[in-house]
Design an enzyme around this catalytic site. Structure first.
Site, mmCIF file in Angstrom:
data_model
loop_
_atom_site.group_PDB
_atom_site.id
_atom_site.type_symbol
_atom_site.label_atom_id
_atom_site.label_comp_id
_atom_site.label_asym_id
_atom_site.label_seq_id
_atom_site.Cartn_x
_atom_site.Cartn_y
_atom_site.Cartn_z
ATOM 1 N N LYS A 3 0.868 -1.183 0.000
ATOM 2 C CA LYS A 3 0.000 0.000 0.000
ATOM 3 C C LYS A 3 0.903 1.231 0.000
ATOM 4 C CE LYS A 3 -3.848 2.252 2.343
ATOM 5 N NZ LYS A 3 -3.211 3.586 2.323
ATOM 6 N N ARG A 19 -6.731 12.833 -7.588
ATOM 7 C CA ARG A 19 -7.783 11.831 -7.386
ATOM 8 C C ARG A 19 -9.010 12.412 -6.713
ATOM 9 N NH1 ARG A 19 -6.086 6.680 -6.706
ATOM 10 N NH2 ARG A 19 -8.273 6.102 -6.549
ATOM 11 N N GLU A 50 0.181 6.381 -7.564
ATOM 12 C CA GLU A 50 0.656 7.396 -6.627
ATOM 13 C C GLU A 50 2.036 7.905 -7.040
ATOM 14 O OE1 GLU A 50 0.101 6.951 -2.520
ATOM 15 O OE2 GLU A 50 -1.787 5.843 -2.696
ATOM 16 N N LYS A 162 -2.974 -2.407 8.087
ATOM 17 C CA LYS A 162 -1.902 -1.528 8.545
ATOM 18 C C LYS A 162 -1.444 -1.952 9.932
ATOM 19 C CE LYS A 162 -3.935 2.402 6.067
ATOM 20 N NZ LYS A 162 -4.374 3.824 6.177
ATOM 21 N N CYS A 250 -18.280 27.213 22.765
ATOM 22 C CA CYS A 250 -17.701 26.865 21.462
ATOM 23 C C CYS A 250 -16.469 27.722 21.208
ATOM 24 C CB CYS A 250 -18.743 27.095 20.354
ATOM 25 S SG CYS A 250 -18.077 26.914 18.684
ATOM 26 N N CYS A 253 -17.537 30.248 18.019
ATOM 27 C CA CYS A 253 -18.563 31.303 18.109
ATOM 28 C C CYS A 253 -18.923 31.702 19.527
ATOM 29 C CB CYS A 253 -19.822 30.876 17.358
ATOM 30 S SG CYS A 253 -20.728 29.522 18.164
ATOM 31 N N CYS A 266 -21.843 22.313 19.616
ATOM 32 C CA CYS A 266 -22.199 23.715 19.462
ATOM 33 C C CYS A 266 -23.547 23.760 18.738
ATOM 34 C CB CYS A 266 -21.147 24.476 18.651
ATOM 35 S SG CYS A 266 -21.677 26.143 18.178
ATOM 36 N N CYS A 272 -22.288 29.725 13.436
ATOM 37 C CA CYS A 272 -20.934 29.406 13.924
ATOM 38 C C CYS A 272 -19.939 29.459 12.763
ATOM 39 C CB CYS A 272 -20.919 28.020 14.556
ATOM 40 S SG CYS A 272 -19.285 27.478 15.117
#
Length: 517
Positions: A3, A19, A50, A162, A250, A253, A266, A272
């Protein structure tokens, strides 16, 4: 296969595209013009792959100039002039585009893989001289692939494996709150810089504030971190707890936060700044057919009063330049906006881009398979709940979400987006249009995957399990007992493969088409 841990792109032989969200994004063919080559001197046009850099070359020639290989890979594509070090790497063919189709692969049976799993994985991780963050394990038997199927997000016959090979113990210096598009406030643990798996890390996600509270993650806490899949910093465990003070407002905001299950929320969804800017970013990311509208650009636009997507499409070059964008950048942004309207995209992708809770790409596709885009706002909750995959609670949430986005939706559709309908012209005359089907067993006269594709084209919804919303269970050979029992329980009509084919093509053998219970 290995990978690869590089910069994802798609090469059609003429153009190299980013992509994006699984579809073609921006043209970055300049990388080939600058000297990028295909790995192993292979030809152009081999599809997805890649951009990667040879690990030994990076350590010897580039480590002093780039913190990690990902930064180098991104620099190959940037619009600005390349540095001397990047140009030299391209000339030395140390950086290449590696098509997935040319990856070295181990092939064998599942039992062979199970017997020697660690050794086989280790071999594949070391099979290429580039950074990898695991292996891809893929079923290649056609019948099994058809049986496993796929979701809108991923193939079920393919999975990434992984391993977290390195960890580090660090002391938390602060826990920072970040407001997401949904209003959820996410805790981020900060610590002194530490190098792990080739990257310099300073932050790791705390997932949610219930975890922070229960595990005692705050300034002074000792935690063990790992790069999850060698990419995303993650808290593995807490070694030393501390008393925690939770935020009550928050960070974007200032609104008073409220609990929703494990999350602090929030509630100011419309005003916000963090939720607004991230909703705009999500819109363009989900469309997946343009570049240029990342967090920094959107935050600058928001600072100049652009707080929704329709307003953004009304901007002129002079307005963009007055906001501090350069002439060329302003021109490119307008070109990306035009491309996002003119390039054909699926109607379900357009709908999903509005970010309605419980109406992601998969559910948007299911909804638009039954109802046209221009019919959505006339639907009641009962009609939505009648669709496979939409329970009553989900139908209520979606219905309320559609009401919320209606003004923006109507403003954007007036701009003339090039949308491809999920509904097929043949649906109206199809005997299975609007029906929910489940296929099971081994089919004799064709693959199940082809039958599913054909059923969708005829306007049916295809599910993987039998429920009270299923109209027909189509059975082949070697049918499992569980689906038959579920069909009996819910009173679902069952069709043999021959009867089903006769149903959708009545002229062939009408007598075989009669369902039996």
């Amino acid at each position: 296969t290995p990978k690869l841990d590089g910069y994802a792109a798609y090469d059609d032989g003429n153009t190299l595209y980013t992509r994006g969200d699984g579809v073609r994004g921006s043209d970055v063919g300049r990388a080939f013009e600058r000297g990028l080559t295909v790995a192993g001197n292979a030809p152009r046009g081999l599809g997805a792959g890649e951009i990667v850099i040879d690990k030994a070359y990076f350590q010897q020639h580039l480590a002093a100039h780039f913190d990690n290989s990902r930064n180098f890979q991104a620099s190959v594509l940037k619009e600005k002039a390349l540095t001397q070090e990047v140009e030299q790497a391209l000339q030395d063919r140390a950086a290449v585009f590696f098509p997935f189709a040319r990856l070295p692969a181990w092939r064998g049976t599942w039992s062979e893989l199970a017997r020697d799993f660690e050794h086989i994985v280790s071999q594949q991780r070391a099979a290429v001289p580039y950074d990898v963050d695991g292996v891809i394990i893929e079923i290649i038997d056609p019948e099994l692939k058809a049986h496993l199927g796929a979701t809108r997000h991923h193939h079920r016959w393919q999975i990434a494996y992984k391993q977290n090979t390195e960890t580090a113990i660090v002391t938390v210096t602060a826990v920072t709150a970040q407001t997401a598009r949904s209003g959820r406030v996410t805790p981020v643990a900060e610590f002194a810089p530490v190098r792990l798996s080739g990257a310099m890390l300073q932050r790791a996600t705390g997932h949610h504030y219930r975890m922070v509270l229960e595990q005692g993650i705050g300034p002074g806490a000792e935690i063990e971190i790992a790069r999850s899949g060698e990419v995303i910093p993650k808290i593995e465990r807490v070694l030393k707890k501390v008393d925690v003070t939770l935020p009550d407002h928050c960070p974007s905001c200032g609104a008073l936060l409220v609990w929703d299950s494990d999350y602090l929320i929030c509630p100011e969804h419309l005003t916000c700044p963090a939720q607004t800017t991230k909703a705009i970013e999500y819109f363009f990311k989900t469309l997946g057919n343009n570049d240029g509208f990342g967090p920094a650009t959107i935050e600058r636009l928001y600072a100049h009063g652009i707080s929704d997507v329709p307003s953004l499409y009304q901007l002129t070059q002079s307005q963009l330049e007055s906001m501090g964008f350069g002439p060329k950048q302003s021109e490119n942004l307008l070109l990306e906006l035009r491309r996002s309207r003119e390039q054909a995209i699926e109607d379900w992708r357009f709908l999903a881009a509005f970010g309605v809770f419980r109406l992601g790409k998969g559910n948007a596709e299911k909804l638009l398979a039954r109802h046209r885009l221009d019919q959505l706002f006339a639907l009641d909750e009962t009609e939505i709940a009648a669709i496979e995959g939409f329970a009553e609670k989900t139908a209520h949430i979606v219905s309320q979400g559609l009401k919320r986005i209606r003004p923006q939706f109507e403003a954007l559709t007036e701009l003339g987006f090039n949308l491809t309908s999920s509904q097929q012209p043949a649906m109206a005359a199809s005997p299975i249009a609007g029906k929910t089907l489940v296929f099971t067993g081994t089919m004799r006269d064709g693959s199940r995957e082809d039958m599913i594709r054909q059923a969708k084209a005829l306007g049916a919804t295809v599910a993987t399990s039998v429920s009270g919303k299923t109209d027909y269970l189509i059975t082949g050979d070697k049918v499992g007992a569980s689906k038959l029992q579920a069909a009996e329980k819910h009173g679902v009509s069952q069709l043999t493969e021959a009867a089903y084919r006769a149903l959708i093509q009545p002229a062939q053998n009408p007598a075989d088409a009669k369902p039996h219970s």
